[in-house]
Design an enzyme around this catalytic site. Structure first.
Site: not given
Ligand code: NAD
Ligand code: UDP
Length: 346
Positions: A140, A220, A283
């Site tokens: 990822y 985190r 990981g």
């Molecule tokens: P999410 O899965 O809720 O949103 C992603 C959206 O993109 C969804 O609506 C999905 O249907 C759409 N999508 C995915 N692939 C597609 C494609 N090929 N064509 C059209 N639509 C598509 O995820 P999120 O939690 O809102 O995360 C948004 C972005 O932020 C992602 O790129 C994720 O990697 C990044 N990100 C999220 C977090 C977090 O904590 N949520 C942290 C770091 C990075």
């Molecule tokens: N984690 C946990 N229990 C859970 C889910 C997550 O202890 O049920 C821990 C996970 O191992 C990480 C932290 O919480 O250390 C944050 O995890 P999350 O999946 O929310 O985000 P990440 O840091 O992996 O993007």
């Protein structure tokens, strides 16, 4: 007009609301694989399709005057990426290739996109600055790093300017509690913890208690989704002013351990959480905390909503009123035969 790719997802749907609050014209492209049509406001056009489908994207760009793009689309589950890395390269890198190609053809100058703290892997020093070595520990993170590099070369060759925003741990929900995080399966800590007071899980799991941290659990940096979307508006503004492409961390600079988050969730919901201590999750780096000075200085960004208790409370407001997420809403709509949210035809 701003195109929000992935605007029906968790962060994207907050982005769309925030842009509308600022009276910006917005349209959404989403394949609804992990997104929800009911999360997109009625006054925002929703094109259901895949960003990898170039002919679909070309029709969207032909039908609309698009001035800038915000790109959230991705598969983003670490464990799943370990099992099926090619699916991740296909969607994350493949989606960015076709989006950049169409932006080049239609001469759209600017894009902001979601990167992640997972690009750093196990950092050698914390807080993490943007110039630290990037050695992802999972596919990822590798796909996001590959996207960052591809955007750099697309800028050199085609003049498409970009800002890569490396989010740390995004949490919380919109102030009304009407939209929020709804992933299935859910893997993120805070929504999983909130399933305990909702009665959907008996105990919270703590993955790993032997990390080199003060209480042995992972640390985190949690950042509110509204602070994340605010940074996107500022990043777009930064590019529109003619500044060069860049990469920024988005975090608060403050770390919380898993145990601290469990305790705070108990306090916020008024129900202490029974916990089960589990093995480490594969990981997971021990500590991920951002140095956010660069975003503060260059974007004029300041996290305003990321007080940890308020952030958990805002997530709780959404989850306690939508214990089944959007599914519940969609079921109600169907059972009353109400009109579902309209989508655009091409
Ligand atoms: P999410 O899965 O809720 O949103 C992603 C959206 O993109 C969804 O609506 C999905 O249907 C759409 N999508 C995915 N692939 C597609 C494609 N090929 N064509 C059209 N639509 C598509 O995820 P999120 O939690 O809102 O995360 C948004 C972005 O932020 C992602 O790129 C994720 O990697 C990044 N990100 C999220 C977090 C977090 O904590 N949520 C942290 C770091 C990075
Ligand atoms: N984690 C946990 N229990 C859970 C889910 C997550 O202890 O049920 C821990 C996970 O191992 C990480 C932290 O919480 O250390 C944050 O995890 P999350 O999946 O929310 O985000 P990440 O840091 O992996 O993007």
């Amino acid at each position: 007009m701003i195109l929000v790719c992935g605007g029906a997802g968790y962060i994207g749907s907050h982005m769309v609301r925030y842009l509308r609050e600022k009276n910006k014209e917005v349209l959404v492209v989403d394949n609804l694989r992990t997104g929800h049509r009911e999360s997109v406001p009625e006054d925002v056009p929703l094109y259901v399709g895949d960003v990898r489908d170039m002919s679909f994207l070309k029709r969207v760009f032909s039908n609309n005057q698009i001035d800038g793009v915000i790109h959230f689309c991705a598969h983003s589950l670490v464990a799943e990426s370990m099992e099926d890395p090619l699916r991740y390269y296909d969607n994350n890198v493949g989606g960015a290739i076709s989006l950049l190609s169409v932006m080049r053809d239609f001469k759209v100058p600017n894009i902001i996109f979601s990167s992640t703290a997972a690009t750093y892997g196990e950092p050698k020093t914390v807080p993490i600055t943007e110039d630290l070595e990037t050695v992802p520990t999972n596919p990822y993170g590798e796909t996001k790093l590959a996207m960052e590099k591809m955007f750099k070369w697309a800028d050199v060759a085609y003049g498409i300017h970009y800002v890569a925003l490396r989010y740390f741990n995004v949490a919380g929900a919109y102030k009304t509690g009407k939209i929020g995080e709804d992933h299935n399966p859910e893997t993120h800590l805070i929504p999983l913890l909130l399933q305990v007071p909702l009665g959907k899980r008996k105990e919270a799991y703590i993955f790993g208690t032997d990390y080199p941290t003060s209480d042995g659990t992972c640390v985190r940096d949690y950042i509110h989704v509204m602070d994340i979307v605010d940074a996107h508006v500022k990043a777009l503004d930064y590019l529109e002013k003619g500044n060069p492409s860049n990469t920024f961390n988005l975090g608060t600079g403050q770390g919380f351990s898993v145990k601290e988050i469990v305790d705070m969730t108990g306090q916020v919901t008024g129900k202490p959480l029974p916990t089960i201590l589990k093995e480490r999750r594969a990981g997971d780096p021990a500590v991920l905390v951002a140095d956010n000075k660069k975003a503060k200085e260059m974007l004029g960004w300041e996290p305003k909503h990321s007080n940890i208790e308020k952030m958990i409370a805002s997530a709780w407001l959404w989850h306690k009123n939508h214990s089944e997420g959007y599914y519940e809403q969609e079921e109600i709509l169907c059972s009353f035969k109400w009109k579902r949210r309209q989508t655009e035809n091409l």
